[in-house]
Design an enzyme around this catalytic site. Structure first.
Site, PDB file in Angstrom:
ATOM      1  N   LYS A  41       0.838  -1.221   0.000  1.00 14.05           N
ATOM      2  CA  LYS A  41       0.000   0.000   0.000  1.00 14.05           C
ATOM      3  C   LYS A  41       0.867   1.263   0.000  1.00 14.05           C
ATOM      4  O   LYS A  41       0.606   2.191  -0.753  1.00 14.05           O
ATOM      5  CB  LYS A  41      -0.905   0.046   1.249  1.00 14.05           C
ATOM      6  CG  LYS A  41      -1.852  -1.116   1.394  1.00 14.05           C
ATOM      7  CD  LYS A  41      -2.688  -0.988   2.640  1.00 14.05           C
ATOM      8  CE  LYS A  41      -1.894  -1.059   3.940  1.00 14.05           C
ATOM      9  NZ  LYS A  41      -1.204  -2.337   4.178  1.00 14.05           N
ATOM     10  N   ARG A 120      -9.190   1.052   9.557  1.00 18.12           N
ATOM     11  CA  ARG A 120      -8.702  -0.313   9.730  1.00 18.12           C
ATOM     12  C   ARG A 120      -9.705  -1.190  10.453  1.00 18.12           C
ATOM     13  O   ARG A 120      -9.459  -2.376  10.651  1.00 18.12           O
ATOM     14  CB  ARG A 120      -7.438  -0.238  10.570  1.00 18.12           C
ATOM     15  CG  ARG A 120      -6.267  -0.938   9.963  1.00 18.12           C
ATOM     16  CD  ARG A 120      -5.101  -0.707  10.889  1.00 18.12           C
ATOM     17  NE  ARG A 120      -3.965  -1.457  10.485  1.00 18.12           N
ATOM     18  CZ  ARG A 120      -2.967  -0.968   9.776  1.00 18.12           C
ATOM     19  NH1 ARG A 120      -2.995   0.259   9.352  1.00 18.12           N
ATOM     20  NH2 ARG A 120      -1.946  -1.730   9.488  1.00 18.12           N
ATOM     21  N   ARG A 159      11.650  -6.339   3.870  1.00 13.63           N
ATOM     22  CA  ARG A 159      11.592  -4.864   3.881  1.00 13.63           C
ATOM     23  C   ARG A 159      12.667  -4.283   4.798  1.00 13.63           C
ATOM     24  O   ARG A 159      12.903  -4.773   5.890  1.00 13.63           O
ATOM     25  CB  ARG A 159      10.225  -4.388   4.368  1.00 13.63           C
ATOM     26  CG  ARG A 159      10.190  -2.875   4.565  1.00 13.63           C
ATOM     27  CD  ARG A 159       8.814  -2.307   4.710  1.00 13.63           C
ATOM     28  NE  ARG A 159       8.029  -2.933   5.748  1.00 13.63           N
ATOM     29  CZ  ARG A 159       6.730  -2.745   5.912  1.00 13.63           C
ATOM     30  NH1 ARG A 159       6.067  -1.968   5.079  1.00 13.63           N
ATOM     31  NH2 ARG A 159       6.088  -3.347   6.880  1.00 13.63           N
ATOM     32  N   ARG A 192      11.893  -2.842  10.467  1.00 17.37           N
ATOM     33  CA  ARG A 192      10.880  -2.293  11.372  1.00 17.37           C
ATOM     34  C   ARG A 192      10.619  -3.271  12.511  1.00 17.37           C
ATOM     35  O   ARG A 192      10.586  -4.479  12.287  1.00 17.37           O
ATOM     36  CB  ARG A 192       9.573  -2.067  10.590  1.00 17.37           C
ATOM     37  CG  ARG A 192       9.325  -0.634  10.227  1.00 17.37           C
ATOM     38  CD  ARG A 192       8.205  -0.432   9.249  1.00 17.37           C
ATOM     39  NE  ARG A 192       6.909  -0.963   9.645  1.00 17.37           N
ATOM     40  CZ  ARG A 192       5.779  -0.750   8.969  1.00 17.37           C
ATOM     41  NH1 ARG A 192       5.798  -0.005   7.880  1.00 17.37           N
ATOM     42  NH2 ARG A 192       4.647  -1.279   9.363  1.00 17.37           N
ATOM     43  N   ARG A 203      -0.082  -9.169  13.476  1.00 14.94           N
ATOM     44  CA  ARG A 203      -0.636  -8.199  12.519  1.00 14.94           C
ATOM     45  C   ARG A 203      -1.561  -8.881  11.512  1.00 14.94           C
ATOM     46  O   ARG A 203      -2.597  -8.340  11.139  1.00 14.94           O
ATOM     47  CB  ARG A 203       0.507  -7.501  11.761  1.00 14.94           C
ATOM     48  CG  ARG A 203       1.228  -6.499  12.618  1.00 14.94           C
ATOM     49  CD  ARG A 203       2.539  -6.106  11.995  1.00 14.94           C
ATOM     50  NE  ARG A 203       2.409  -5.253  10.830  1.00 14.94           N
ATOM     51  CZ  ARG A 203       3.388  -5.021   9.967  1.00 14.94           C
ATOM     52  NH1 ARG A 203       4.572  -5.587  10.123  1.00 14.94           N
ATOM     53  NH2 ARG A 203       3.198  -4.236   8.943  1.00 14.94           N
TER      54      ARG A 203
HETATM   55  P1  AP5 Z   1       5.012  -1.575   1.594  1.00 13.43           P
HETATM   56  O1  AP5 Z   1       4.619  -0.685   0.466  1.00 13.43           O
HETATM   57  O2  AP5 Z   1       5.894  -1.020   2.662  1.00 13.43           O
HETATM   58  O3  AP5 Z   1       3.720  -2.318   2.210  1.00 13.43           O
HETATM   59  P2  AP5 Z   1       2.512  -1.785   3.057  1.00 13.43           P
HETATM   60  O4  AP5 Z   1       1.284  -2.450   2.561  1.00 13.43           O
HETATM   61  O5  AP5 Z   1       2.505  -0.276   3.083  1.00 13.43           O
HETATM   62  O6  AP5 Z   1       2.928  -2.393   4.459  1.00 13.43           O
HETATM   63  P3  AP5 Z   1       2.844  -1.835   5.909  1.00 13.43           P
HETATM   64  O7  AP5 Z   1       3.507  -2.884   6.759  1.00 13.43           O
HETATM   65  O8  AP5 Z   1       3.438  -0.443   6.010  1.00 13.43           O
HETATM   66  O9  AP5 Z   1       1.348  -1.809   6.161  1.00 13.43           O
HETATM   67  P4  AP5 Z   1       0.674  -1.894   7.508  1.00 13.43           P
HETATM   68  O10 AP5 Z   1      -0.718  -1.636   7.104  1.00 13.43           O
HETATM   69  O11 AP5 Z   1       0.888  -3.088   8.334  1.00 13.43           O
HETATM   70  O12 AP5 Z   1       1.470  -0.780   8.354  1.00 13.43           O
HETATM   71  P5  AP5 Z   1       1.069   0.639   8.892  1.00 13.43           P
HETATM   72  O13 AP5 Z   1       2.267   1.456   8.859  1.00 13.43           O
HETATM   73  O14 AP5 Z   1      -0.201   1.141   8.287  1.00 13.43           O
HETATM   74  O15 AP5 Z   1       5.736  -2.855   0.951  1.00 13.43           O
HETATM   75  C1  AP5 Z   1       6.273  -3.875   1.757  1.00 13.43           C
HETATM   76  C2  AP5 Z   1       7.641  -4.343   1.192  1.00 13.43           C
HETATM   77  O16 AP5 Z   1       7.413  -4.945  -0.089  1.00 13.43           O
HETATM   78  C3  AP5 Z   1       8.651  -3.205   0.946  1.00 13.43           C
HETATM   79  O17 AP5 Z   1       9.927  -3.669   1.241  1.00 13.43           O
HETATM   80  C4  AP5 Z   1       8.504  -2.888  -0.558  1.00 13.43           C
HETATM   81  O18 AP5 Z   1       9.703  -2.391  -1.110  1.00 13.43           O
HETATM   82  C5  AP5 Z   1       8.149  -4.279  -1.113  1.00 13.43           C
HETATM   83  N1  AP5 Z   1       7.255  -4.189  -2.278  1.00 13.43           N
HETATM   84  C6  AP5 Z   1       6.170  -3.354  -2.417  1.00 13.43           C
HETATM   85  N2  AP5 Z   1       5.580  -3.572  -3.603  1.00 13.43           N
HETATM   86  C7  AP5 Z   1       6.276  -4.589  -4.196  1.00 13.43           C
HETATM   87  C8  AP5 Z   1       6.135  -5.285  -5.444  1.00 13.43           C
HETATM   88  N3  AP5 Z   1       5.161  -4.968  -6.294  1.00 13.43           N
HETATM   89  N4  AP5 Z   1       6.989  -6.291  -5.710  1.00 13.43           N
HETATM   90  C9  AP5 Z   1       7.983  -6.614  -4.838  1.00 13.43           C
HETATM   91  N5  AP5 Z   1       8.189  -5.995  -3.660  1.00 13.43           N
HETATM   92  C10 AP5 Z   1       7.331  -4.992  -3.347  1.00 13.43           C
HETATM   93  O19 AP5 Z   1       0.664   0.259  10.425  1.00 13.43           O
HETATM   94  C11 AP5 Z   1       1.619  -0.200  11.337  1.00 13.43           C
HETATM   95  C12 AP5 Z   1       0.956  -0.379  12.697  1.00 13.43           C
HETATM   96  O20 AP5 Z   1       0.446   0.873  13.178  1.00 13.43           O
HETATM   97  C13 AP5 Z   1      -0.252  -1.323  12.757  1.00 13.43           C
HETATM   98  O21 AP5 Z   1       0.139  -2.666  12.874  1.00 13.43           O
HETATM   99  C14 AP5 Z   1      -0.973  -0.796  14.007  1.00 13.43           C
HETATM  100  O22 AP5 Z   1      -0.325  -1.228  15.194  1.00 13.43           O
HETATM  101  C15 AP5 Z   1      -0.772   0.709  13.890  1.00 13.43           C
HETATM  102  N6  AP5 Z   1      -1.851   1.365  13.130  1.00 13.43           N
HETATM  103  C16 AP5 Z   1      -1.700   2.104  12.002  1.00 13.43           C
HETATM  104  N7  AP5 Z   1      -2.876   2.573  11.572  1.00 13.43           N
HETATM  105  C17 AP5 Z   1      -3.807   2.113  12.439  1.00 13.43           C
HETATM  106  C18 AP5 Z   1      -5.226   2.227  12.492  1.00 13.43           C
HETATM  107  N8  AP5 Z   1      -5.900   2.941  11.568  1.00 13.43           N
HETATM  108  N9  AP5 Z   1      -5.884   1.590  13.505  1.00 13.43           N
HETATM  109  C19 AP5 Z   1      -5.213   0.890  14.440  1.00 13.43           C
HETATM  110  N10 AP5 Z   1      -3.864   0.740  14.438  1.00 13.43           N
HETATM  111  C20 AP5 Z   1      -3.162   1.345  13.449  1.00 13.43           C
END
Ligand code: AP5
Length: 259
Positions: A41, A120, A159, A192, A203
Site C-alpha cells: 500500500k 482499519r 523490507r 521495522r 498483525r
Molecule cells: P510496503 O509498500 O511497505 O507495504 P505496506 O502495505 O505499506 O505495508 P505496511 O507494513 O506499512 O502496512 P501496515 O498496514 O501493516 O502498516 P502501517 O504502517 O499502516 O511494501 C512492503 C515491502 O514490499 C517493501 O519492502 C517494498 O519495497 C516491497 N514491495 C512493495 N511492492 C512490491 C512489489 N510490487 N513487488 C515486490 N516488492 C514490493 O501500520 C503499522 C501499525 O500501526 C499497525 O500494525 C498498528 O499497530 C498501527 N496502526 C496504524 N494505523 C492504524 C489504524 N488505523 N488503527 C489501528 N492501528 C493502526
C-alpha cells in the site's frame, strides 16, 4: 527528496505547516488504500501521490514519527499506542480517531488524499464516513490490494527502512546500492520492529479479524475496487490507474488529465 512534500501537517499535527502547498486541482483525487500488512500500500501510495498529486496520509507513519518524541513528553495514550504497534496489535479506535480528527485539515486539502492504513476497523470506517459527510467531501474509490499470503510474508520479511529519511527498500526486489545504506541520504537501513516474525503473526490475525471485513463494508457502498497486487510496483500502479479509468468511463489519458 527535497521536492517531496514533508507532510508536516499530517505527521506532526495541525500546528505544523507542510513544506509544499498543493496548487489548485480541477479534480482532487481522494482514495482509501486497503490491503494486508506488507501488500504494498505504501509503495503504491507513493507512486499515486507523485503522479496524481494527492497526499499520502498514513496513520502508521504518524505513530512512527511520534517515536522521536521523548518518552516523558508523550501522552499516556501515545505510549500505549506505540506499545501496541510494536507488538503488531491495532491501536485503539479512540486514539486513532482522535489523531485523525485533529488532522481534519488534511482531508480538506485541495490537493486530495490517499488514506493509507486508515480506516482499519468498521468503527473507524463509520467514523470516517461521518467526518467526510460533515466536511461535504466524497471518496472517489477504495482500492483494495490483494495478494497470496506467502508473497505478502516475503515482502514484509525483506523490507528495510531508512532510519533517517524513512525510504523503503526490499532486500530482493528493491535493494539499496550499498548494502545496509540508504541511497538517498546514506542513513542506516533497519528492519521495522513490527516486521519481526512474532509481530507479523499478530498483525496478520488483526488484519483478518478487523480489517478484512472492510472490503464488504465498502463493496456495499459501491466504492470498492479490487486490484491484483502481483508484479512490479509500476505494473500494479498502471493496473490501478487502468481500473480507475475504466470505472470512470474515461481513457487513461483523460483520467490522468482530469486531475
Ligand atoms: P510496503 O509498500 O511497505 O507495504 P505496506 O502495505 O505499506 O505495508 P505496511 O507494513 O506499512 O502496512 P501496515 O498496514 O501493516 O502498516 P502501517 O504502517 O499502516 O511494501 C512492503 C515491502 O514490499 C517493501 O519492502 C517494498 O519495497 C516491497 N514491495 C512493495 N511492492 C512490491 C512489489 N510490487 N513487488 C515486490 N516488492 C514490493 O501500520 C503499522 C501499525 O500501526 C499497525 O500494525 C498498528 O499497530 C498501527 N496502526 C496504524 N494505523 C492504524 C489504524 N488505523 N488503527 C489501528 N492501528 C493502526
Amino acid at each position: 527528496m527535497s521536492d517531496q512534500n514533508d507532510r508536516a501537517a499530517w505527521l506532526k499535527g495541525p500546528g505544523a505547516e507542510c513544506s509544499i502547498k498543493p496548487g489548485p486541482r480541477r479534480r482532487p483525487r481522494r482514495f482509501v488504500l486497503l490491503g494486508a500488512p506488507g501488500v504494498g500500500k505504501g509503495t503504491q501510495a507513493e507512486l499515486l501521490s507523485a503522479r496524481l498529486g494527492a497526499c499520502q496520509l498514513s496513520t502508521g507513519d504518524i505513530f512512527r514519527a511520534a517515536k522521536s518524541i521523548q518518552v516523558c513528553e508523550r501522552s499516556p495514550a501515545l505510549n500505549t499506542a506505540l506499545d501496541a504497534m510494536k507488538k503488531g496489535e491495532l491501536v485503539t479506535d479512540g486514539t486513532v480517531l482522535d489523531m485523525v480528527g485533529e488532522r481534519v485539515g488534511c482531508l480538506r486539502c485541495c490537493g486530495g488524499f490517499l488514506l493509507d492504513g486508515f480506516p482499519r476497523t468498521v468503527a473507524q470506517a463509520e467514523a470516517l464516513h461521518a467526518l467526510l459527510k460533515q466536511e461535504q467531501i466524497t471518496l472517489d474509490a477504495v482500492l483494495s490490494y490483494e495478494l497470496p499470503l506467502d508473497t505478502i510474508i516475503a515482502r514484509l520479511s525483506g523490507r528495510r527502512t531508512c532510519a533517517t529519511c524513512k525510504a523503503v527498500y526490499h532486500l530482493q526486489s528493491k535493494p539499496s546500492k550499498v548494502e545496509g545504506t540508504c541511497d538517498a541520504c546514506k542513513g542506516a537501513l533497519i528492519q521495522r520492529e513490527d516486521d519481526r516474525p512474532e509481530s507479523v503473526k499478530v498483525r496478520m490475525a488483526a488484519y483478518a479479524d478487523s480489517t478484512a471485513p472492510l472490503t464488504d463494508y465498502y463493496e456495499r457502498q459501491g466504492l470498492l475496487v479490487r486490484i491484483a497486487a502481483e508484479g512490479t510496483p509500476e505494473a500494479i500502479y498502471q493496473r490501478s490507474l487502468e481500473t480507475l479509468a475504466a470505472r470512470a468511463g474515461l481513457s487513461l489519458d483523460a483520467y490522468r488529465g482530469a486531475t
